[in-house]
Design an enzyme around this catalytic site. Structure first.
Site, PDB file in Angstrom:
ATOM      1  N   SER A  55       0.861  -1.243  -0.062  1.00 39.89           N
ATOM      2  CA  SER A  55       0.059   0.033   0.074  1.00 39.89           C
ATOM      3  C   SER A  55       0.952   1.327   0.069  1.00 39.89           C
ATOM      4  O   SER A  55       1.970   1.198   0.599  1.00 39.89           O
ATOM      5  CB  SER A  55      -0.936  -0.013   1.290  1.00 39.89           C
ATOM      6  OG  SER A  55      -1.368   1.345   1.385  1.00 39.89           O
TER       7      SER A  55
ATOM      8  N   TYR B 136      -0.822  -0.236   9.849  1.00 37.76           N
ATOM      9  CA  TYR B 136      -1.095  -0.817   8.700  1.00 37.76           C
ATOM     10  C   TYR B 136       0.092  -0.795   7.578  1.00 37.76           C
ATOM     11  O   TYR B 136       0.579  -1.771   6.980  1.00 37.76           O
ATOM     12  CB  TYR B 136      -2.345  -0.266   8.124  1.00 37.76           C
ATOM     13  CG  TYR B 136      -2.829  -0.454   6.603  1.00 37.76           C
ATOM     14  CD1 TYR B 136      -3.243  -1.767   6.319  1.00 37.76           C
ATOM     15  CD2 TYR B 136      -2.681   0.625   5.725  1.00 37.76           C
ATOM     16  CE1 TYR B 136      -3.650  -1.920   5.037  1.00 37.76           C
ATOM     17  CE2 TYR B 136      -2.806   0.411   4.353  1.00 37.76           C
ATOM     18  CZ  TYR B 136      -3.325  -0.939   4.076  1.00 37.76           C
ATOM     19  OH  TYR B 136      -3.836  -1.175   2.728  1.00 37.76           O
TER      20      TYR B 136
ATOM     21  N   LYS C 192       2.665  -3.509   6.031  1.00 37.05           N
ATOM     22  CA  LYS C 192       2.943  -3.709   4.488  1.00 37.05           C
ATOM     23  C   LYS C 192       4.436  -3.633   4.300  1.00 37.05           C
ATOM     24  O   LYS C 192       4.861  -4.415   3.408  1.00 37.05           O
ATOM     25  CB  LYS C 192       2.124  -2.676   3.862  1.00 37.05           C
ATOM     26  CG  LYS C 192       0.655  -2.910   3.897  1.00 37.05           C
ATOM     27  CD  LYS C 192       0.051  -4.327   3.246  1.00 37.05           C
ATOM     28  CE  LYS C 192      -1.470  -4.376   3.064  1.00 37.05           C
ATOM     29  NZ  LYS C 192      -2.024  -5.438   2.618  1.00 37.05           N
TER      30      LYS C 192
END
Lengths: 544, 544
Positions: A127, A151, A155
């Protein structure tokens, strides 16, 4: 071949699924296409109602954090995994542990059986949220990843792990660093959710209250081009990545503000007054957080490898309206750059090149061609063309065919349905700088540079003469070299069949549909590397 | 305060332990020093024989991959953890799983109880091996981490995790990206082991067969400065890192080749013929691997935060010989830049500044001062000075004291023993551009820039007049501003007491011992931020 899609019940997962089933094959570790026999949708949720009916689909409801469950999916070699399951940014900020468990341990659970099996590929959705703190300017593939969310952190860690697994030969990993895919058809907990809301809610006739400022910039893409790019990434030969240990790259995206999206929406709908209202109630904390996310992802590497980007925000809005709401909301004819299957591949003041990829069973929106255009076809396809206010007509396209349309004199407004398989693939080269004078005589002499303009270098064969452009073919056998002075004032080189070349087009692997613009006189040298693959080029002489 | 050192039986762990015990305190979350009551050495191996006898030490043999064992160490708040335990690069390439388990899961096992407890600090040893693929030039803190080993990959992941834990307030993490610490007293399995072997083996009279090319460059440091830096990093206020979400930084290092080290060795030993022989049998694969490692780590950020670097490779070699082999191997007197407690802090053609930190109980090597020098003392310390061929003499240093030695006329050859506590800390400012003419009269007029040279700006108080330099004091209260034109041709600003300032010395936190060189006339503005801390500077007017 067996394919596994994690997060397979999700928005992206289902679209990847449908696209793979429509095409029916993927490239394996041997670099040849293999028929997809089985496609496993692995997900923790409940299967969606709109699941395609297809005997190749296998539904597996399971928990990616359960290593044994995940391992049981790997009952053969050569599996291709699309790993899309993930805890999103909003939830990850609320609950660190679930974020780590799903995004890190879950990914490890997939990687381990790949390592035990042979010849597996794993395509991982990273992402743009990996970019947090960073220097001014576009986010580059070489920018250090300093995420501002758990998050993004998970990633970024998985990018490192997948690079290492690939380096060690445990798996053939390919990582797409995703912009924010908009609009999600359902509200979600991601921090950039407003970039979906701004399109979805008004189109559904509902008011959108956005918790970000209207001028906040973000890198987004539509689902269609992303699904195409993920599959393209899976199908690339491993040698395409050889230049770097880094298997991770930014996907093409548009850098837009909420206001841009709001405008794009108004420009494609028939009646803007039918749209739900949009209001802004910015939340300072959310704005601060989002400003650390990807705003302008540079995708030079991905584009060089054949990944494509949406032509416009309007195309994204139109696609969503047609697919998820009601095609009748749209104005009856859209511009090419608003048509979501036409991806801008190259443009300058002289030409504008769109790449069109229309999967089997799919139909473009009704769109208008306003410039004289050359069409280069890369697949043999059976299609149905429907001109505005006319009956549908069947047509057969052959691979290597070149057509010319004098739309400068006479607009073409049509839509194309692919009766496939395979994917219909073509390039639309708009002669954007050409103004037709209604005289069909070739205007060659006007624009060739050198006095003895009839003398073309050997190998260049004139195959099409049209008002705006001549098309020449240039075929080069594997292992040979070619050099010549091409006396055109301006030319577009279009790759029909590619190989690794060195010389005037760079040191690169040419792929069908690659385009290169050059101004003349062009002293071109080309060396075709290797002994297996020939090169076939179209050299488009622009006559204006 | 309780301190935990993982990898506590290892080379670095033991040195960190001894240094903490010698000093007796560390800075806690409240930014005040706390007495270290207990120091846990946690390690999987067997306790070494040379463990210091100290009631504060607690030995815990355990497995860092066992979460419960690790958790049981955290029986109070405010613990400071030095996390040094790690699988090394060579072993990590052989066994991926153990590398992941120890380096990733082991670190997570430490982080979790920190998160449950309050006010814990974790100082993590990352590695220059995080740099694999990278652009030409020094490895910067902003360089993207693309490691070429699983070891480097796990370290890079943990950098991300510790940044995220710190961002979320789960722990106060500080990450030192380590150069290769040389020489390790025992052979080890790390890929850069030859950079230790090249010093250790010859000093022990054994032949060294090196599997790398003599010209291979690598970033290294001695253990002494690194141990000091790790503790310095632990003691910094959290605000020192506020400019970035990134808590990870390159430690200062020397960029050297094996050949450089070989030469450095010869230059500090009494009789080079006693050294074991060095031969090179380069292994192509190992060379290729090592060339992906850190070669020249830029430590601008760490240095600005007060981390120090070795003055020379010779200092590293001399330190090892004296500590681990036999001090009598060394030539009887070393140069200052060969003395391992003298760290080069600043140098140009006019001055050379060494920072000296001598922990309690420690003694410098016998070294020679060849230039007129100013000495600035930052701690009150009881020391014993021994001049060459003289008896030892006790001396008491007070904090803020300034001394001058005219070693340009008369060399000073001595060693200093710190009878501590605390650490003896001083700056040696060598007036390297000054040639004494034996005339003691101040030469002020020669080098002041402006006609009316006696007019100093208000606030500047002359406190010392010496042949090579005058020392002026400048004291600024918290919250005040000062501006003035300082008419010196060249001046060195030495920070005695620091605070956050803005103006002519930058926007930064001044710390005791920071130095800034300026050429005149110097229009200096200084704004002392905050209301708590005053600033005291020495302005050294160079009279040459």
């Amino acid at each position: 071949m067996k394919v596994i899609i994690t997060g397979g019940f999700g928005f992206l997962g289902l679209h990847v699924c449908k696209r793979i089933l429509a095409v029916g094959e993927l490239v394996g570790a041997d670099e040849s296409p293999h028929v997809v026999r089985k496609l496993v949708l692995f997900d923790a949720g409940s299967p969606p109602k709109d699941l395609p009916e297809d005997s190749r689909i296998e539904i597996r409801v399971g928990d990616i954090t359960n290593a044994d469950e995940v391992k049981s999916l790997f009952d053969e070699d050569g599996i291709v995994v699309f790993h899309l399951a993930s805890v999103m940014s909003g939830q990850g900020e609320k609950d660190f542990d679930i974020c780590w468990k799903v995004n890190v341990e879950g990914t490890r659970n997939l990687l381990e059986p790949c390592r035990v099996r042979r010849d597996c590929k794993l395509i991982f959705a990273s992402s743009g949220a990996c970019f947090g703190e960073r220097p001014e300017g576009p986010e580059m593939d070489t920018t250090k990843l300093l995420p501002h969310t758990s998050y993004g952190m998970t990633k970024a860690c998985m990018e490192l792990v997948i690079n290492d697994f690939t380096r060690r030969g445990f798996v053939d990993g390919r990582v797409a660093r995703l912009p924010t895919v908009i609009p999600r058809p359902e509200p979600n907990s991601g921090l950039p959710a407003a970039f979906s809301d701004v399109l979805r809610e008004p189109l559904r006739g509902r008011p959108a209250v956005l918790r970000l400022r209207p001028d906040m910039r973000h890198a987004v893409c539509g689902y269609r081009v992303l699904v195409r790019n993920l599959i393209h990434l899976a199908n690339l030969p491993a040698a395409a990545f050889a230049e770097s240990i880094d298997r991770c790259m930014n996907m093409p995206s548009l850098s837009v503000t909420l206001q841009d999206l709001q405008k794009s929406l108004a420009s494609v709908v028939k009646d803007p007054s039918m749209l739900g209202s949009i209001s802004y109630e910015p939340d300072a904390e959310l704005c601060a957080k989002l400003s650390t996310f990807h705003q302008n992802m540079d995708a030079t590497r991905a584009r060089a490898l054949g990944m494509m980007g949406d032509s416009s925000a309007s195309a994204i809005a139109a696609d969503f309206a047609a697919e998820y709401v009601d095609p009748l909301l749209l104005k009856p004819v859209v511009e090419i750059y608003e048509e979501p299957r036409h991806w801008l591949a190259f443009s300058n003041e002289h030409v504008r090149v769109f790449r069109v990829e229309n999967p089997p069973g799919d139909t473009t929106l009704m769109h208008v061609h306003r410039f004289d255009s050359l069409y280069f076809f890369f697949t043999a396809a059976k299609v149905q063309g429907t001109k505005l206010n006319e009956e549908a007509k069947d047509d057969t396209l052959s691979c290597g065919e070149v057509r010319y349309g004098d739309h400068g004199n006479c607009l073409l407004t049509h839509k194309i349905h692919n009766k496939g398989p395979p994917v219909m693939m073509c390039l639309d080269v708009e002669l954007a700088g050409f103004q037709s004078d209604g005289n069909d005589a070739p205007a060659t002499k006007r624009v060739r540079i050198e006095a003895d303009s009839s003398r073309l270098p050997p190998g260049l064969r004139l195959t099409k003469e049209r008002p705006g452009a001549n098309v020449h073919n240039l075929d080069l056998a594997a292992g040979t070299s070619w050099a010549g002075r091409i006396p055109f004032a301006r030319a577009l080189f279009v790759v029909h069949r590619g190989a690794h070349v060195r010389g005037g087009l760079g040191d690169r692997l040419l792929k069908p549909g690659d385009v290169f613009f050059r101004e003349g006189p062009i002293d071109m040298k080309l060396e075709v590397m290797g002994t297996r693959r020939d090169v076939a080029l179209w050299v488009v002489e622009l006559l204006y």
